[in-house]
Scaffold this active site. Structure first.
Site, PDB file in Angstrom:
ATOM      1  N   HIS A 123      -2.992  10.244   0.338  1.00 53.23           N
ATOM      2  CA  HIS A 123      -3.140   8.946  -0.264  1.00 53.23           C
ATOM      3  C   HIS A 123      -2.878   8.923  -1.747  1.00 53.23           C
ATOM      4  O   HIS A 123      -2.206   8.224  -2.373  1.00 53.23           O
ATOM      5  CB  HIS A 123      -4.485   8.303   0.081  1.00 53.23           C
ATOM      6  CG  HIS A 123      -4.539   6.894   0.142  1.00 53.23           C
ATOM      7  ND1 HIS A 123      -4.017   5.978   1.184  1.00 53.23           N
ATOM      8  CD2 HIS A 123      -5.114   6.095  -1.037  1.00 53.23           C
ATOM      9  CE1 HIS A 123      -4.221   4.669   0.676  1.00 53.23           C
ATOM     10  NE2 HIS A 123      -4.759   4.758  -0.383  1.00 53.23           N
ATOM     11  N   GLU A 178       0.801  -1.227  -0.113  1.00 54.32           N
ATOM     12  CA  GLU A 178      -0.155   0.006   0.073  1.00 54.32           C
ATOM     13  C   GLU A 178       0.760   1.276  -0.039  1.00 54.32           C
ATOM     14  O   GLU A 178       1.559   1.468   0.932  1.00 54.32           O
ATOM     15  CB  GLU A 178      -0.933  -0.055   1.178  1.00 54.32           C
ATOM     16  CG  GLU A 178      -2.051   1.087   1.010  1.00 54.32           C
ATOM     17  CD  GLU A 178      -2.885   0.862   2.124  1.00 54.32           C
ATOM     18  OE1 GLU A 178      -3.327  -0.221   2.712  1.00 54.32           O
ATOM     19  OE2 GLU A 178      -3.472   1.982   2.703  1.00 54.32           O
ATOM     20  N   ASP A 200       4.461 -15.053  11.562  1.00 54.32           N
ATOM     21  CA  ASP A 200       3.144 -15.520  10.844  1.00 54.32           C
ATOM     22  C   ASP A 200       1.879 -14.442  11.231  1.00 54.32           C
ATOM     23  O   ASP A 200       1.421 -14.483  12.151  1.00 54.32           O
ATOM     24  CB  ASP A 200       2.802 -16.857  11.655  1.00 54.32           C
ATOM     25  CG  ASP A 200       1.687 -17.623  11.282  1.00 54.32           C
ATOM     26  OD1 ASP A 200       0.780 -17.017  10.371  1.00 54.32           O
ATOM     27  OD2 ASP A 200       1.391 -18.710  11.735  1.00 54.32           O
ATOM     28  N   LYS A 219      -7.855  -1.751  11.002  1.00 55.03           N
ATOM     29  CA  LYS A 219      -7.183  -2.162   9.951  1.00 55.03           C
ATOM     30  C   LYS A 219      -5.617  -1.143   9.538  1.00 55.03           C
ATOM     31  O   LYS A 219      -4.805  -1.778   9.241  1.00 55.03           O
ATOM     32  CB  LYS A 219      -8.242  -2.129   8.683  1.00 55.03           C
ATOM     33  CG  LYS A 219      -7.634  -2.478   7.265  1.00 55.03           C
ATOM     34  CD  LYS A 219      -6.701  -1.442   6.578  1.00 55.03           C
ATOM     35  CE  LYS A 219      -6.419  -1.940   4.918  1.00 55.03           C
ATOM     36  NZ  LYS A 219      -5.304  -0.919   4.514  1.00 55.03           N
TER      37      LYS A 219
HETATM   38  C1  MEV Z   1      -6.080   2.669   4.905  1.00 53.77           C
HETATM   39  O1  MEV Z   1      -5.222   1.778   4.417  1.00 53.77           O
HETATM   40  C2  MEV Z   1      -6.208   2.863   6.371  1.00 53.77           C
HETATM   41  C3  MEV Z   1      -7.170   3.814   7.082  1.00 53.77           C
HETATM   42  O2  MEV Z   1      -8.484   3.737   6.375  1.00 53.77           O
HETATM   43  C4  MEV Z   1      -7.255   3.633   8.401  1.00 53.77           C
HETATM   44  C5  MEV Z   1      -8.295   4.433   9.126  1.00 53.77           C
HETATM   45  O3  MEV Z   1      -9.422   4.833   8.586  1.00 53.77           O
HETATM   46  O4  MEV Z   1      -7.980   4.745  10.298  1.00 53.77           O
HETATM   47  C6  MEV Z   1      -6.552   5.292   6.830  1.00 53.77           C
END
Ligand code: MEV
Length: 438
Positions: free
Chosen positions: A393, A85, A296, A280
């Site tokens: 991003h 990413e 792992d 995430k």
């Molecule tokens: C993107 O990989 C991760 C985010 O969506 C985490 C979040 O929203 O806190 C930017």
């Protein structure tokens, strides 16, 4: 088309490639060439990778990036990250730099206990089983002495075995619930070997136990396996500073920023839809270092998300508060990691990454990984509560778009210049490149 194949694993590597290329690709030669392009030119390294798993036909690359300047417990660390990413490594580096001038990251190991279970069925009286277990418990330790010898020398071993009655949830279901200290190894093989020996000894002793024989009770082992849920193998990573110290170019009003930030965390604490995305973001940092160090990642993911739901509802792994003018942000993560055994000495890049981390112990690696997770979460929440996530991003994603469009060096330079002042989107880049090309 019938794509079933018999005895695939017995085919040679070349035969496997031939079958794949002819079966699934309209231009088999191109498919074969691509697979071979990704082979390592060093035959030894290629053979090593071929032998990690079965049916290997090529390698599958992920980038290894570096996030420097992580001040952790007063010492600078350079963190290796394996991730696809585009914005993750940049976000980690930014967060590291931000906190390096504000006291850095602090970590605490809250526990290192691992768990394994022998699941079994028993149809007799509980009191009888309890008496049997107390009697034969020392034999379980004795029977595993040769397995645990090395681990005991390193200060680890089996810390306890308890009998658990689960019959209120499933008829006749009990467990031997064992806890382990596995020091610098993740311990999966060690734990599973101990458990399988417990099962053998437990079954043998039960067969000889007179009170069971008299009553004709049945004791059947169902399975013996470690648990990847490690709620007592936990590390805390934390950052903290006076609210006024949060000020910088993009944070002109630090108190407002801190309040919004805390609210964003509180939303993830009470709202599972947000909590999953929030966590995430933490795992963007965690998984990248877990992969780089040959650990792992499936085990880590399973454990972390179970931990996030430990109170019955899926919730945020991180927490934040403002108290007496001080902003504090922290995360607790269950991380069962190894820095010896497994891939650690086998995979040359894993060895490289562990050397870069100055050959950490498992607990030191827990600390680094929790910090990477917290840094990632800080960077995401900082963007989300200020500029929004897309600006940064998409800037990072620009290269991917340019690669897709097979942009020339000259086009790339023009695009980079143009999008310094304009919002990046896929269509905006396509339109701009089309205009230049026309
Ligand atoms: C993107 O990989 C991760 C985010 O969506 C985490 C979040 O929203 O806190 C930017």
């Amino acid at each position: 088309m019938n794509n079933a194949v018999a005895g695939f694993s017995k085919l040679s590597k070349q035969e496997k490639i031939n079958w794949i290329a002819e079966q699934y690709f309209s231009t088999p030669n191109e498919a074969e060439t691509l697979l071979k392009k990704y082979w390592n030119t060093d035959e030894k390294i290629q053979q090593l990778h071929d032998e990690f798993i079965e049916n290997t036909i090529s390698n599958f690359y992920l980038p290894l990036g570096i996030a420097p300047n992580f001040l952790i417990n007063g010492k600078y660390k350079t963190i290796p990250m394996v991730i696809e990413e585009s914005s993750v490594v940049a976000a980690a580096s930014k967060a590291a730099k931000f906190w390096a001038t504000r006291g850095g990251f602090k970590t605490t190991i809250l526990g290192t206990e691992k768990i394994g279970q022998v699941h079994f069925i028993f149809d007799g009286e509980l009191a009888l089983l309890e008496a049997f277990f107390e009697k034969i418990k020392p034999a379980l330790f004795e029977a595993t002495e040769s397995i645990t010898q090395n681990m005991r020398q390193r200060g680890g071993g089996i810390t306890d075995i308890v009998l658990k009655n689960k019959t209120s949830e499933l008829k006749n279901y009990y467990q031997l619930h064992a806890t382990f200290e596995t020091k610098n190894s993740m311990g999966a093989n060690f734990i599973n070997s101990c458990l399988e020996q417990f099962a053998v000894t437990f079954k043998e002793k039960a067969a000889e136990y007179e009170p069971f024989q008299k009553k004709g009770t049945i004791l059947e082992i169902i399975m013996s396996i470690l648990s990847n849920y490690v709620p007592n193998c936990v590390v805390r990573a934390e950052v903290s500073c006076p609210v006024s110290d949060l000020a910088e170019k993009h944070i002109p009003e630090p108190l407002l920023f801190a309040q919004r930030f805390v609210q964003a965390v509180q939303i993830a604490e009470i709202e599972p839809f947000r909590a999953v995305t929030h966590n995430k973001g933490i795992m963007n940092g965690v998984d990248a270092v877990v992969l780089a160090t040959g650990n792992d990642f499936r085990a880590i993911e399973a454990a972390v998300h179970a931990y996030a739901a430990k109170n019955g509802t899926y919730s945020s792994l991180s927490h934040a508060k403002i108290e007496n003018g001080v902003f504090t942000f922290w995360v607790d993560l269950p991380l069962a990691l190894g820095t010896v055994g497994g891939l650690t000495t086998l995979h040359p890049m894993v060895k490289f990454c562990l050397t870069l981390l100055e050959n950490p112990s498992a607990t030191e690696l827990m600390e680094v990984i929790a910090v990477a997770g917290l840094a990632q979460n800080f960077a995401a929440l900082r963007s989300l509560t200020t500029t929004g996530i897309q600006a940064g991003h998409m800037k990072m994603h620009l290269n991917n778009i340019l690669n897709q469009l097979e942009a020339t060096e000259e086009e790339r330079q023009l695009v980079q210049k143009h999008f310094k002042k304009h919002t990046v989107s896929h269509s905006a880049v396509v339109n701009y490149i089309t205009a230049i090309r026309n």
